[in-house]
Design an enzyme around this catalytic site. Structure first.
Site, PDB file in Angstrom:
ATOM      1  N   LYS A  87      86.195  27.083  15.678  1.00  0.00           N
ATOM      2  CA  LYS A  87      85.441  27.028  16.884  1.00  0.00           C
ATOM      3  C   LYS A  87      86.586  26.148  17.827  1.00  0.00           C
ATOM      4  CE  LYS A  87      82.060  24.222  15.308  1.00  0.00           C
ATOM      5  NZ  LYS A  87      82.564  24.169  13.710  1.00  0.00           N
TER       6      LYS A  87
ATOM      7  N   ARG B 285      74.679  20.131  17.711  1.00  0.00           N
ATOM      8  CA  ARG B 285      74.519  20.341  16.378  1.00  0.00           C
ATOM      9  C   ARG B 285      73.155  20.192  15.784  1.00  0.00           C
ATOM     10  NH1 ARG B 285      80.199  18.951  15.582  1.00  0.00           N
ATOM     11  NH2 ARG B 285      80.951  19.065  13.619  1.00  0.00           N
TER      12      ARG B 285
ATOM     13  N   ARG C   1      80.182  17.954   4.886  1.00  0.00           N
ATOM     14  CA  ARG C   1      80.210  18.407   6.282  1.00  0.00           C
ATOM     15  C   ARG C   1      79.359  19.683   6.070  1.00  0.00           C
ATOM     16  NH1 ARG C   1      85.823  18.340   8.093  1.00  0.00           N
ATOM     17  NH2 ARG C   1      84.851  19.213  10.200  1.00  0.00           N
TER      18      ARG C   1
ATOM     19  N   ARG D  60      94.528  22.526   7.459  1.00  0.00           N
ATOM     20  CA  ARG D  60      94.432  22.022   8.795  1.00  0.00           C
ATOM     21  C   ARG D  60      95.083  20.621   8.957  1.00  0.00           C
ATOM     22  NH1 ARG D  60      89.077  22.468  12.001  1.00  0.00           N
ATOM     23  NH2 ARG D  60      88.340  20.573  10.549  1.00  0.00           N
TER      24      ARG D  60
ATOM     25  N   ARG E 204      92.999  15.268   8.984  1.00  0.00           N
ATOM     26  CA  ARG E 204      91.799  14.418   9.222  1.00  0.00           C
ATOM     27  C   ARG E 204      91.195  13.822   8.099  1.00  0.00           C
ATOM     28  NH1 ARG E 204      88.513  18.402  13.236  1.00  0.00           N
ATOM     29  NH2 ARG E 204      86.616  17.247  12.101  1.00  0.00           N
TER      30      ARG E 204
HETATM   31  P1  AMP Z   1      84.019  18.196  14.619  1.00  0.00           P
HETATM   32  O1  AMP Z   1      85.397  18.065  15.075  1.00  0.00           O
HETATM   33  O2  AMP Z   1      83.304  19.125  15.603  1.00  0.00           O
HETATM   34  O3  AMP Z   1      84.252  18.963  13.225  1.00  0.00           O
HETATM   35  O4  AMP Z   1      83.308  16.832  14.361  1.00  0.00           O
HETATM   36  C1  AMP Z   1      83.665  15.887  13.624  1.00  0.00           C
HETATM   37  C2  AMP Z   1      82.773  14.976  13.161  1.00  0.00           C
HETATM   38  O5  AMP Z   1      82.582  14.369  14.594  1.00  0.00           O
HETATM   39  C3  AMP Z   1      81.540  15.728  12.716  1.00  0.00           C
HETATM   40  O6  AMP Z   1      81.428  15.635  11.115  1.00  0.00           O
HETATM   41  C4  AMP Z   1      80.596  14.397  12.885  1.00  0.00           C
HETATM   42  O7  AMP Z   1      80.555  13.200  12.258  1.00  0.00           O
HETATM   43  C5  AMP Z   1      80.935  14.049  14.495  1.00  0.00           C
HETATM   44  N1  AMP Z   1      80.406  14.989  15.532  1.00  0.00           N
HETATM   45  C6  AMP Z   1      81.089  15.762  16.284  1.00  0.00           C
HETATM   46  N2  AMP Z   1      80.216  16.490  17.259  1.00  0.00           N
HETATM   47  C7  AMP Z   1      78.888  16.052  16.819  1.00  0.00           C
HETATM   48  C8  AMP Z   1      77.547  16.210  17.204  1.00  0.00           C
HETATM   49  N3  AMP Z   1      77.257  17.199  18.307  1.00  0.00           N
HETATM   50  N4  AMP Z   1      76.480  15.514  16.791  1.00  0.00           N
HETATM   51  C9  AMP Z   1      76.840  14.484  15.807  1.00  0.00           C
HETATM   52  N5  AMP Z   1      77.963  14.016  15.270  1.00  0.00           N
HETATM   53  C10 AMP Z   1      78.679  14.952  15.863  1.00  0.00           C
END
Ligand code: AMP
Length: 213
Positions: free
Chosen positions: A13, A88, A171, A127, A160
């Site tokens: 994404k 989400r 996740r 990654r 990360r």
């Molecule tokens: P991502 O980079 O989109 O994979 O997000 C990394 C982490 O940030 C996720 O595992 C959540 O802990 C938090 N996070 C990101 N976007 C959201 C969202 N829209 N709602 C809740 N938690 C989020």
């Protein structure tokens, strides 16, 4: 162009959102990136979000909605956006609809990136991310020019904490339970386009562009 990218962690994404945002001249808005910056800067929101992120859980809606409301109110988002990692949950999608309605906007496209589980785990384990600008690389498919540093700003790359194998499993579980119902939510509005997320960065971008143009 008001586009949402949905898909499991590791579906690509972030990478696709960067390319599509440039292509359509709109900002790439990633709640994950915003939260990581808030953590790195030890901002109050970051301190509240960190333990959820480290555990692979979703950050509470009120924190994420505070960030997204501020971000979408900025002038550059007036022409549109590519949203990556938000919404989400169904309540987040409902809140987004409300925020957009206030300015007579609406979500125009929802793209669901499909990637098999085996590839997700492999992609995430390979990654590496730039701590400063957030750009991501893949040690197999999209290597940085020099092993440990970012091509864009020369800063060190890192893995990360939530890209470690045990957290990835969590996740994926969270994705299936909380984020997949969103597909039904947007399908009921006739907005969802499914795109195969396997292939080169350019191939996947072309597939998405073809679906939405
Ligand atoms: P991502 O980079 O989109 O994979 O997000 C990394 C982490 O940030 C996720 O595992 C959540 O802990 C938090 N996070 C990101 N976007 C959201 C969202 N829209 N709602 C809740 N938690 C989020």
């Amino acid at each position: 162009m008001r586009l949402l990218l949905l898909g499991p962690p590791g579906a690509g994404k972030g990478t696709q959102a960067t390319g599509l945002a440039t292509r359509f001249g709109v900002p790439h808005v990633s709640t994950g990136d915003m939260l990581r910056f808030a953590v790195a800067w030890e901002a109050e929101i970051g301190l509240r979000a960190k333990s959820f992120m480290d555990a692979g859980e979703l950050v509470p809606d009120e924190i994420v909605l505070e960030l997204i409301r501020l971000r979408l109110a900025q002038a550059d988002a007036g022409v549109g956006f590519v949203l990556d990692g938000f919404p989400r949950t169904v309540p987040q999608a409902e809140a987004l609809e409300q925020i957009l309605t206030e300015t007579a906007q609406r979500v125009e496209h929802v793209v669901q990136l499909d990637v098999p589980d085996e590839l997700i785990v492999l992609r995430i384990s390979q990654r590496r991310s730039c701590q400063t600008c957030g750009r991501t690389y893949n040690l197999m498919a999209e290597r940085p020019r020099s092993d440990e540093v970012c091509d864009v700003d020369g800063m060190p790359l890192y893995q990360r904490a939530d890209d470690h194998e045990d957290v990835v499993a969590k996740r994926l579980q969270v994705y299936r339970r909380q984020t997949q119902p969103l597909i039904d939510y947007y399908e009921a509005k006739g907005l969802v386009r499914r795109v195969e997320g396997v292939g080169s960065l350019e191939e996947v971008e072309e597939r998405i562009a073809k679906e939405i143009e």
